[in-house]
Structure formats: structure tokens, C-alpha cells
Design an enzyme around this catalytic site. Sequence first.
Site, PDB file in Angstrom:
ATOM      1  N   TYR A 141       5.654  16.013 -14.274  1.00 16.51           N
ATOM      2  CA  TYR A 141       5.461  17.830 -13.156  1.00 16.51           C
ATOM      3  C   TYR A 141       4.579  17.035 -12.632  1.00 16.51           C
ATOM      4  O   TYR A 141       5.213  17.035 -11.358  1.00 16.51           O
ATOM      5  CB  TYR A 141       4.636  18.714 -14.179  1.00 16.51           C
ATOM      6  CG  TYR A 141       4.461  19.226 -13.415  1.00 16.51           C
ATOM      7  CD1 TYR A 141       5.316  20.531 -12.918  1.00 16.51           C
ATOM      8  CD2 TYR A 141       3.603  19.694 -13.438  1.00 16.51           C
ATOM      9  CE1 TYR A 141       4.643  21.485 -12.323  1.00 16.51           C
ATOM     10  CE2 TYR A 141       2.522  20.743 -12.540  1.00 16.51           C
ATOM     11  CZ  TYR A 141       3.187  21.849 -11.905  1.00 16.51           C
ATOM     12  OH  TYR A 141       2.891  22.832 -10.633  1.00 16.51           O
ATOM     13  N   ALA A 142       3.077  16.427 -12.606  1.00 14.58           N
ATOM     14  CA  ALA A 142       2.784  15.829 -11.276  1.00 14.58           C
ATOM     15  C   ALA A 142       3.014  15.293 -10.692  1.00 14.58           C
ATOM     16  O   ALA A 142       2.666  15.450  -9.812  1.00 14.58           O
ATOM     17  CB  ALA A 142       1.313  15.286 -11.846  1.00 14.58           C
TER      18      ALA A 142
END
Length: 329
Positions: A141-142
Site C-alpha cells: 500500500y505504501a
Amino acid sequence: MRVVVTGAAGFIGSHLAQALAAVGHEVLAVDARSRGACPANLAELARTGITVTDCDLATADLAPLADADAVLHLAGRPGVRTSFGAGAADTERDNVTATARLLDACAATRPRFVLASSSSVYGDADRPCTEDDPIDPRSPYARSKSDAEDLARRAGGDVVILRYFSVYGPRQRPDMAFHRFIEAALDGSPAPLYGDGGQSRSFTFVGDVVDATIRAATAPLPAGTILNVGHPVTVRLRDALDRIGTLLGTPPPLVPKDPAPGDVTRTWAGTARAATVLGWTATTDLDEGLTRQIAWHEQQRREKDREKDREKDRQDSRPRQGSEGADRG
């Protein structure tokens, strides 16, 4: 001003679309039912007179969205934990592919393009993070958020990147921590607590985030500006849990879980740049914000109870099959 808000049925996006419309902007609210858009939020937007369109940014023709003064791109797949394993492909699709397609669609018209990114790009913080600090994404996600930022910078044009920090408040998604903890305290069903509760976050109320985002859509800013949007005070999760318990008069029951993959120990927003260029700082403290979120949860429960009562009345008012014959017998 004509404003397109993607992810408008989401937690932050729905507040943002309504706030823009309330001050007179023409708003096109974009979200995809096929990608899990919240029906209740979509219905609320439509009731307030906002134009709503069903659009999957990863597959649809996006040219109509580029005809705007500002495109506020909040759409994407949230969640650190769910981005590992099988969730990685969907995270890439919804956060990177969709962003690339929307930037391409805006290349000719060059609206102000505000990209919602995340504090997760920083990794762990041992001091307030500034926008010039190196990033250290620790989850798919990051990484998807940092990749989307790279796409936006390379696209050129009037781009502004906002890194949101741990947003909470009314309409928060059911998978998010405060939502789970408040519901646990209200109904007595245990919620999972990942790690020991010692994680610290710059918890930021949704109203403050909306304010910063609207300012970023309209302020004169250099292309490629990056801004942290977060509360400057970092709070340990266990302390936030204590506050929820105090406000509700009962602590939320918890089930201890191992630390989640990709979870960082601390996020901490340095907000000097936002204060300088936007005249913005978060003004809602945690007790006030939690009080407002709790009030929303309680209101939702009252509305569900009323709907159950209405459904019961409808059932009771219907003629029972065979009742007339039984009466005659």
C-alpha cells in the site's frame, strides 16, 4: 469552480464533496460501485444535489473528468494489512494504474490536480516528518502511494500532493481502528488490537483534512508541491483507547493480535509547510473529534433501530395468508 472528486463515496471523499458544494462549487462526485463504493454515502451525495457518476478509473473513459478547474483524486484502495499477498494486485490497479490513467486524461486540460497520498510513505518516524525527508514505504500500500506520487510529479502540470495522516471522524470505514473500537464499546463485541497499543499516530479529524484539501485546490502553489496534512500532536493508540472508554463510560473489549505486517511504530506530522503556504493547521483535538465520531455511531444505531421498527410495522400490517378463511371457519 467546477470540481471533480474521485473516491467521493468514501469516508473522506464524501465529506469533501459535500463541503465543496456547500460553498457553491459545482461538484462531480465520482466513484465505482463495482469497486465497493459505499451506497449510503452515494445516496447522501445525491440527496444533497451533487451530480454522481459511477466510474471505474482503471477501465472507463476518463476524458469527461478532465473538463474541470480542479480534480481532487481521493479514489484508491486503502489499507496496509490487506495490501499484502492477494491484495497486492488490486492495490496496484486501484492506486497506481487508475492514477496514471487519470493523469493522462488531464494532460491536455491541465486542471489543478490534487493527489491524496499517505503518511505511510515515510515509514517509522522518530521526529516530525517534513515533506523533504526521505521516504521508506514498508508495505505494498505504501509503495503504491509513493508510486502514484512519482507519476504525478512526472506528469507535470498543476499538481499538488497531500500526505494524509491517520484520518478519523464520522463515516469512518468499518475496517478502521476507531470505528472498530467504538463499535466494540457500544455492543460489547471484542475488536482486534494489533500489537501492544504502543503505536503512536498523528490522528487527524476529517473536517480538518477537508479544510486543508479545499485550500490546496484553490491556493496559489508551485507545481509539484507536497504537503503533510496531519495533526502535529502524536498520540499512543492505548491512550486513544482510554479516551474512547472514558467518553463512552466503558472500555472497548479487545482481542490481542500480533503486530500487523507493514505497521509502523509511529507517524508524526510536521505541518510547518502547510501552515505557511495554506494558512492551515489541524484545530480539532482528539477528545473533540472522538466525541463527534461517537455521536455519529450512536445516530447510526438509532436510525437502524427505527428502520427495524418500521419494517416490523410493515410486516405486522400485511394480511396473513389464509387468515380470512380461518375467520370464516
